[in-house]
Design an enzyme around this catalytic site. Structure first.
Site, PDB file in Angstrom:
ATOM      1  N   SER A  48      -9.204   2.666   8.422  1.00  0.00           N
ATOM      2  CA  SER A  48      -9.201   2.360   6.985  1.00  0.00           C
ATOM      3  C   SER A  48      -9.488   0.888   6.690  1.00  0.00           C
ATOM      4  O   SER A  48      -9.882   0.557   5.575  1.00  0.00           O
ATOM      5  CB  SER A  48      -7.863   2.736   6.369  1.00  0.00           C
ATOM      6  OG  SER A  48      -6.812   2.107   7.071  1.00  0.00           O
ATOM      7  N   ASP A 355      -1.060  -1.594  -0.597  1.00  0.00           N
ATOM      8  CA  ASP A 355      -0.303  -0.339  -0.737  1.00  0.00           C
ATOM      9  C   ASP A 355       0.721  -0.132   0.376  1.00  0.00           C
ATOM     10  O   ASP A 355       1.227   0.962   0.550  1.00  0.00           O
ATOM     11  CB  ASP A 355      -1.285   0.844  -0.772  1.00  0.00           C
ATOM     12  CG  ASP A 355      -2.136   0.913   0.486  1.00  0.00           C
ATOM     13  OD1 ASP A 355      -1.925   0.090   1.403  1.00  0.00           O
ATOM     14  OD2 ASP A 355      -3.025   1.790   0.570  1.00  0.00           O
ATOM     15  N   HIS A 358      -2.501  -1.358   3.648  1.00  0.00           N
ATOM     16  CA  HIS A 358      -3.796  -2.036   3.501  1.00  0.00           C
ATOM     17  C   HIS A 358      -3.673  -3.299   2.662  1.00  0.00           C
ATOM     18  O   HIS A 358      -2.674  -3.480   1.956  1.00  0.00           O
ATOM     19  CB  HIS A 358      -4.806  -1.067   2.864  1.00  0.00           C
ATOM     20  CG  HIS A 358      -4.857   0.246   3.576  1.00  0.00           C
ATOM     21  ND1 HIS A 358      -4.285   1.387   3.066  1.00  0.00           N
ATOM     22  CD2 HIS A 358      -5.369   0.579   4.781  1.00  0.00           C
ATOM     23  CE1 HIS A 358      -4.454   2.378   3.928  1.00  0.00           C
ATOM     24  NE2 HIS A 358      -5.101   1.921   4.980  1.00  0.00           N
TER      25      HIS A 358
END
Ligand code: NAG
Ligand code: NAG
Ligand code: NAG
Ligand code: NAG
Length: 390
Positions: A48, A355, A358
């Site tokens: 990610s 979050d 990240h």
């Protein structure tokens, strides 16, 4: 039938050989000079930290407010805006990378992104539902790259319409191959309740699989590699909130020392591997980038760099870090009978953590600004010069 099949097969094989022989013009890393590299494409592998839409294409879009700062809508990225890879391709004068898995609006002329959120280097023995880890581990990304490599060259030769959407064969030898993966192999082990020492013991296997993919890309003619090490996982709220840790194991910045030491242990082994590959592959240029050091510098000197509350989550809800594993960014929570949308903080541009897992666009931009000139690379070679060996 079988005979025909075999014939077609042979025909395909010879066509492939022809294509491959056409495309493997020798390209080599050159000894340092002052000419920028002009990479025509970037091919990215990762999780990610560099996913520009892969997981979203396969498993559903990252919900709002992801993307709000820059794209003004969800854009397959786990952040309020751009990721380090976005700033990288932008600085190379290339468009943002389309995710290989994204069927809509993709244009691969200047590269492709095989990364998906939750990807690991090693295939996992858990489902995504159980662990949150992506089934698209690095070996799968490598299968996808190989298919992409072969089929785009066929398309380039035979098709009219799709030709405009795929890279020139030369892009594979002149392009930059970026990697940012490994973090989830470490956290994945920890979340399965392995001890730090048990996870450390798995690192040779993890890096063995990583090495195989780099070598495979090299066999296909890839020469220029840009490899990010893994960040300070012990500073991430989702790790701090959910893995067992006691007060004595926290550093002065509030990060969990044993997990950061694990990341640094992995990074040392990754760096050793890069040095080994540089010896084994004399025509390749491999840049090892110390993302850990850049991210940790930001967290430990947040205020000096214009950021606030380094470990506090911007898009989250509750508990110590404004983060709750059960109520993610973009989710809904019921509080005293009132339904609350878990949205963004007032000013993401001064926050580091987006979050809980990240980073914000502002943090990503800061890290990119540090690494782009090579001051966090072993070779001290900048991104624009990453085709030259020192
Ligand atoms: C998954 O299980 C296989 C077989 O037991 C094992 O070899 C492999 O290391 C496991 N993978 C991970 C990531 O734990
Ligand atoms: C894809 O991008 C390339 C380079 O930016 C551009 O020349 C081409 O027209 C685009 N293809 C389509 C179908 O938009
Ligand atoms: C890990 O340990 C925690 C706490 O003992 C437990 O709740 C959890 O189910 C364990 N996880 C796994 C995957 O075994
Ligand atoms: C690289 O860029 C950073 C951030 O702008 C700067 O602080 C640093 O001095 C630069 N290093 C070199 C070697 O130019």
């Amino acid at each position: 039938m079988e005979h025909d099949g075999r014939k077609t097969c042979m025909l395909k094989a010879s066509m492939l050989l022809l294509l491959l022989s056409l495309s493997t013009k020798p390209v080599k890393a050159t000894v340092s000079n002052n000419n920028p590299c002009h990479f025509p494409a970037v091919f990215n592998f990762g999780d990610s930290n560099s996913d520009t839409g892969g997981l979203a294409a396969a498993f559903g879009q990252a919900p709002p407010p992801n993307g709000e700062t820059f794209f003004h809508r969800p854009a397959g990225r786990y952040s309020d805006g751009r990721l380090v890879i976005d700033f990288m391709v932008q600085s190379l004068g290339l468009p943002y990378l389309s995710a290989y898995l994204d069927a809509l609006g993709s244009n691969f002329t200047h590269g492709a992104n095989f990364a998906t959120g939750g990807s690991t280097i090693r295939p996992q023995n858990t489902t995504r539902h159980q662990s949150g880890l992506s089934p698209i581990s690095l070996n799968v990304q490598s299968y996808q790259f190989n298919d992409f490599y072969v089929r785009t060259q066929i398309i380039r030769k035979d098709e009219v319409f799709f030709k405009e959407l795929v890279p020139d064969p030369e892009a594979f030898s002149r392009g930059l191959y970026a990697f940012d993966i490994g973090q989830n192999d470490l956290t994945g082990g920890l979340f399965l309740n392995l001890t730090v020492d048990q996870v450390k013991a798995s690192i040779p296997d993890i890096l063995g699989q990583f090495q195989a993919v780099v070598k495979d890309v090299h066999d296909k003619g890839g020469r220029f590699f840009w490899i990010h090490n893994t960040g300070p996982i012990g500073c991430l709220p989702y790790v701090l909130e959910h893995l067992p840790i006691n007060e004595g194991q926290m550093d002065k910045n509030g990060c969990a020392k044993p997990f950061n030491e694990l990341a640094q242990f992995f990074n040392q082994k990754l760096k050793d591997l890069v040095n080994q590959l540089l010896e084994e592959l004399p025509e390749a240029m491999i840049t090892y980038v110390d993302i850990y050091k850049a991210r940790y510098a930001l967290i430990s000197q947040a205020h000096a760099h214009g950021f606030e509350h380094p470990l506090r989550v911007c898009c989250g809800y509750g508990q110590k870090y404004n983060y709750n594993i059960h109520v993610g960014c973009g989710g809904r929570v019921s509080d005293n009978g009132m339904e609350i949308f878990v949205g963004s903080c007032k000013d993401p541009s001064v926050m580091i953590m987006w979050d809980g897992i990240h980073y914000t666009e502002a943090a990503n931009k800061w890290v990119f600004d540090q690494i782009v000139n090579g001051s966090y690379s072993d070779s001290l070679v900048s991104l624009l010069m990453a085709c030259h060996r020192k």
